[in-house]
Design an enzyme around this catalytic site. Structure first.
Site, mmCIF file in Angstrom:
data_model
loop_
_atom_site.group_PDB
_atom_site.id
_atom_site.type_symbol
_atom_site.label_atom_id
_atom_site.label_comp_id
_atom_site.label_asym_id
_atom_site.label_seq_id
_atom_site.Cartn_x
_atom_site.Cartn_y
_atom_site.Cartn_z
ATOM 1 N N TYR A 142 0.819 -1.215 0.000
ATOM 2 C CA TYR A 142 0.000 0.000 0.000
ATOM 3 C C TYR A 142 0.852 1.264 0.000
ATOM 4 C CZ TYR A 142 -4.030 -2.977 1.115
ATOM 5 O OH TYR A 142 -5.009 -3.934 1.091
ATOM 6 N N LYS A 191 3.173 -15.471 2.766
ATOM 7 C CA LYS A 191 3.074 -16.276 1.547
ATOM 8 C C LYS A 191 4.515 -16.639 1.170
ATOM 9 C CE LYS A 191 0.571 -18.003 -1.799
ATOM 10 N NZ LYS A 191 -0.339 -19.141 -1.585
ATOM 11 N N ASP A 223 -3.429 -18.111 2.356
ATOM 12 C CA ASP A 223 -4.625 -18.791 1.833
ATOM 13 C C ASP A 223 -5.158 -19.787 2.860
ATOM 14 O OD1 ASP A 223 -2.149 -19.948 1.365
ATOM 15 O OD2 ASP A 223 -2.673 -20.840 -0.553
ATOM 16 N N ASP A 247 -5.296 -6.447 6.079
ATOM 17 C CA ASP A 247 -6.484 -5.714 5.659
ATOM 18 C C ASP A 247 -7.621 -6.708 5.409
ATOM 19 O OD1 ASP A 247 -8.167 -3.783 4.700
ATOM 20 O OD2 ASP A 247 -7.082 -3.413 2.837
ATOM 21 N N ASP A 251 -10.835 -8.078 8.337
ATOM 22 C CA ASP A 251 -12.262 -7.967 8.004
ATOM 23 C C ASP A 251 -12.938 -9.322 8.125
ATOM 24 O OD1 ASP A 251 -12.256 -5.279 7.534
ATOM 25 O OD2 ASP A 251 -13.158 -5.420 5.539
#
Ligand code: NAD
Length: 360
Positions: A142, A191, A223, A247, A251
């Site tokens: 980001y 990852k 994942d 992020d 959520d």
């Protein structure tokens, strides 16, 4: 104790819910003999309307001069037509950078009283759910280099994921410190089977873990973590991960608990400084109607008491008051179920403040 709090009410329901959070803090001050002073400053759409920019310098200075910041929410349809750089939401990214808020803490705590709102099968969350997502907030993709370049096949866009060892180490330290005060388990999510930045992440987290032998460290690929959160969320205590993975996973974790109106968050800098805000947005669809649930904002104030001021008993008193109001059956519309008592933002805030005062 004396503390200075910068309050940024923001837009939509922001002023309504921060108003109730301040009332809870005032009840704490009266009940426990502390003195909190508040400096109200603007950001977001309200700041654009009054001084033409989403994050005035005066707001940055007030936030830096305070011990902690309490934020409502920013944004709304009125400002949706503005170009990206001028939108109210830009104020949040700038504030995080200006204040050095590198670790975002989002607890996903399921209240027994709201178990019905959990979208998972009851047996998955039986006995309650209490996990904490620690997300790196000022690095990664980001904030990395980005752009669009022309190629023979047309335009190509790129965003760079980049992490320094220092950035990883400091957020990992926060996660391990939190785990020491909780159930002593950290799950680091990356990852590393594909990304070089994730391999440095994993190596750095492992090095930090050596300083916390009491804490069990587990590594999960993102994942698998996304899957495990809905398959067996009770296995988690503290999850620590990068900006983009955090992020998404925070959520996901928060939705397991039910209503967005219940979810607090903290963003921490070096030292004890922090900015505290509900996870939800400015909810323009219900602004001014008395339907906003102030509990997320009140619980954010409880996090401020715990993490920045170190006032544990006071934080617990606020959380106990919220729980007691739920147990008594009072509900804003977002968490309403059959047999419960409808209440407005103001009524919920009043009930919470009363219970803090009585220390029930
Ligand atoms: P939102 O969180 O504002 O609202 C989503 C839904 O949840 C709405 O139906 C709303 O009524 C409801 N809701 C949210 N908070 C609630 C509460 N406390 N009590 C009861 N119901 C609640 O998200 P959105 O609709 O996607 O965004 C609205 C505006 O908020 C946008 O401008 C967006 O950019 C902004 N936003 C700001 C922040 C922030 O300031 N941190 C975060 C997310 C969105």
């Amino acid at each position: 104790m004396k503390y200075k709090i910068a309050v940024i009410p923001g837009d939509g329901i922001g002023p309504e819910v921060t108003g109730e959070a301040v009332r809870a803090l005032e009840a704490v001050a009266a009940s426990f003999g502390h003195q909190f002073t508040y400096e109200y400053v603007q950001a977001g759409g309200a700041a654009i309307d009054s001084c033409g920019e989403c994050l005035p310098q005066a707001t940055i200075e007030a936030a830096k001069a305070a011990d902690a910041v309490l934020l409502g929410a920013v944004g709304g349809p009125k400002w949706d037509g503005l170009p990206g750089e001028e939108r109210p939401e830009k104020a949040l990214l700038r504030l995080r950078k200006e204040l050095g808020l590198f670790a975002n803490l989002r607890p996903a705590l399921m209240f027994d009283e709201l178990a019905e709102a959990c979208p998972l099968k009851p047996e998955k969350v039986e006995g309650g759910l209490d996990l904490l997502v620690v997300r790196e907030l000022t690095g990664g993709i980001y904030f990395g280099e980005r752009g669009v370049r022309e190629t023979a096949d047309g335009p190509e866009a790129y965003d760079v994921e980049r992490y320094s060892q220092k950035e990883i180490r400091r957020v990992a330290e926060i996660a391990f410190e939190m785990a020491m005060k909780r159930n002593r388990k950290v799950t680091s999510v990356d990852k590393a089977n594909v990304l070089e930045s994730s391999r440095l992440w994993r190596k750095t987290v492992a090095a930090v873990a050596e300083r916390y032998p009491e804490v069990k460290l587990e590594n999960l690929y993102v994942d698998n973590a996304a899957m495990q959160l809905v398959y067996n969320p009770k296995q988690f205590d503290v999850l620590v991960t990068s900006n983009i993975f955090g992020d998404i996973l925070s959520d996901e974790a928060s939705m397991i608990t039910g209503s967005i109106g219940m979810l607090p968050s903290a963003s921490l800098a070096e030292g004890a400084f922090g900015m505290y805000e509900p996870v939800h947005g400015s909810a323009p669809d219900i602004a001014g109607s008395g339907r906003a649930n102030p509990m997320a904002a009140v619980l954010s104030a409880a996090m401020m008491l715990r993490y920045t001021f170190g006032l544990m008993a006071e934080a617990e008193a606020v959380e106990a008051a919220v729980k007691s109001v739920l147990a008594a059956g009072y509900r804003t519309p977002d968490i309403m179920t059959d047999g419960c008592i409808p209440a407005t933002t103001l009524q919920i805030g009043t009930l919470i403040a009363e219970r803090i005062a009585e220390r029930k």
